[in-house]
Design an enzyme around this catalytic site. Structure first.
Site, PDB file in Angstrom:
ATOM      1  N   GLY A   1       0.812  -1.223   0.000  1.00  0.00           N
ATOM      2  CA  GLY A   1       0.000   0.000   0.000  1.00  0.00           C
ATOM      3  C   GLY A   1       0.837   1.260   0.000  1.00  0.00           C
ATOM      4  N   GLU A   2       1.819   1.310   0.879  1.00  0.00           N
ATOM      5  CA  GLU A   2       2.679   2.492   0.958  1.00  0.00           C
ATOM      6  C   GLU A   2       3.497   2.669  -0.316  1.00  0.00           C
ATOM      7  OE1 GLU A   2       1.661   1.188   5.028  1.00  0.00           O
ATOM      8  OE2 GLU A   2       2.414   0.163   3.262  1.00  0.00           O
TER       9      GLU A   2
END
Length: 129
Positions: free
Chosen positions: A50-51
């Site tokens: 996600g990051e």
């Protein structure tokens, strides 16, 4: 202060296990590669997929002009960054070093980044120091 003391004491024990451990463990201890990397690049770190996904544009822009090593805390994040290497955005994708002083120091000695860009909400005191 307590965290730093405990991780400093635990580091040599983890290093001893390195030669007997799997490839991912050696990568996290920065014991897996003796190759020289160009200094002065950028270390981009994201906790996981996600990051790193949110940092795609930054990675693409940085990787065009500078040596870029991308790390993640998870194997799935590293695999995403490995795709960026194949696309030419980054020079290398790795698991992030464990937050042990020796592992972080070896990693920094190897890659010698000028800038560290962290995209996550976790705090790793040795890495941040």
């Amino acid at each position: 202060m307590i965290y730093r003391a405990v991780t400093r004491a635990a580091g040599p024990l983890a290093d001893l296990a390195g030669p007997l451990a799997g490839a991912d463990w050696r990568e996290r201890l920065a014991l897996d590669d003796e190759a020289l990397h160009p200094p002065g690049g950028v270390w981009l770190h994201g906790a996981s997929v996600g990051e790193l996904t949110s940092a795609r544009g930054v990675a693409r822009a940085l990787g065009r002009d500078l040596p870029l090593v991308v790390t993640a805390n998870t194997a799935t994040g590293r695999n995403l960054a490995a795709d960026w290497c194949r696309d030419g955005w980054a020079a290398e994708a790795r698991l992030a070093p464990l937050d042990l002083p020796g592992a972080v120091e070896r990693f920094l000695d190897r890659f010698a980044p000028s800038v560290i860009v962290t995209v996550e909400n976790e705090i790793w005191p040795n890495r941040a120091r």
